[in-house]
Design an enzyme around this catalytic site. Sequence first.
Site, PDB file in Angstrom:
ATOM      1  CB  SER A  72       6.266   0.491   7.296  1.00  0.00           C
ATOM      2  OG  SER A  72       5.659   0.146   6.099  1.00  0.00           O
ATOM      3  CB  SER A 129       9.082   3.645  -4.188  1.00  0.00           C
ATOM      4  OG  SER A 129       9.606   2.566  -3.437  1.00  0.00           O
ATOM      5  CG  ASP A 159       0.898  -1.243   1.236  1.00  0.00           C
ATOM      6  OD1 ASP A 159       1.244  -1.457   0.069  1.00  0.00           O
ATOM      7  OD2 ASP A 159       1.707  -1.090   2.171  1.00  0.00           O
ATOM      8  CE  LYS A 181       3.019  -1.636  -3.940  1.00  0.00           C
ATOM      9  NZ  LYS A 181       4.138  -1.049  -3.207  1.00  0.00           N
TER      10      LYS A 181
END
Length: 426
Positions: free
Chosen positions: A23, A164, A311, A338
Amino acid sequence: MKKQVIPLIEPLKGEIEIPSDKSISHRAVMFSSLADGRSIISNFSKGADCVSSLNVCRGLGAEINYLDDKTIEIISDGQLKAPVSELNCGNSGTTMRLMSGILAGQNFKSILTGDESLSKRPMRRVIEPLELMGANILSKDNKAPLEITGRHLCGIDYVSKLASAQVKSCILLAGLFADGMTSFTEPSKSRDHTEKMLQSMGADIKVNENTVYIKKSKLNPVNFSIPGDISSAAFFIAAALIYPDSEIVIKNTGINQARTGIIDVIKRMGGQIELLNMREENGEPSADIKVSYSNLKGCEISGIDIPRLIDELPVIAVLATQAEGQTVVKNAEDLRNKEADRITTVVNALKLLGADIEELKDGFVISGKTKLKGGCELETYHDHRLAMSYYIAGLVCEQPIVINGFEWSKISFPEFEALMEHLKVG
Ligand code: S3P
């Protein structure tokens, strides 16, 4: 590629350094491309997803050079240029959603494309708020490819139903180019790497609980060393917790508060996990994580837990098969959106291995502890986290398993197998 996983016969022991956070790597290369000057990013991810972001930024005129295999310099005049061809985001939802926000406010047209999995993923969640800001985005049923004609944007106050970080980041990045103030409110806090990095690069951005405010800003270049990825560390953490006598240390792992849901859940399950050598760079904390085999008990994972470990849920499901009692995962319906539907795929795979798992519309219920049998073949459905979660399950099965499409692990973690081999020999 078919990968056979042989059950462990010895505990995992030793120390590893976990590779770069995916990320943060995406954001580092994108935001540096928007800054006027030269940025140096060390420990940039080698995962294919982050390389997609890097190539998209090159396609928009940023000069990006590798100084060594994990250090990049980004040279930009702060102005993106019209791309000469389509911008391929590969398998990466983060690339497509964050770039949509950036491209919506430019003075040129661009087309974002993706692979088969990405082209099925929902983009309405970014298209809708961007259109409210004045963006012009053409798509087929709100799916990629996205044709974005840059426009003059106006700030909005957007209240999202979804926690999100991709949607939040998309809107904040559009806000960098919009007139007036843009605010984004989410129901619970998702990862805040965008806010932290934009702040450290001089953007006019403020955070108040679950709302972020941003105004049109220019960014300064940055020098940044990216910590290791807790989402990658999660596979080794899980393996060490469930194979008797294992004890490992995972060095230099990012422990941003919005990402450490897995550590809190492991503590709730009675797992032995410790954070050592805590430190911080550019607002991003990191630590070494020591984890040992533990007698785990089931727990509930829901509500504000979910965005903090979204995740990690596939590998947490594997962990839960080795915990006494019931583990209930709820409020995780977005797992179905996902790289694959991570509810149905995980439930079917773990059932095939012999686990007691029941599908819910927004999660699953696992009853343990079950000795997994193995002796079967599992599909990865273009999903890196499924590939590596199944590998961890294979380590504690009675019989070897075969994982079909294991090469998808390279999307986030090309070093996975080498590091696993290192821990196997202790
Ligand atoms: C990410 C946010 C999360 C996560 C993804 C990476 C990011 O997605 O699942 O792997 O870097 O912002 P959502 O924003 O869709 O929850």
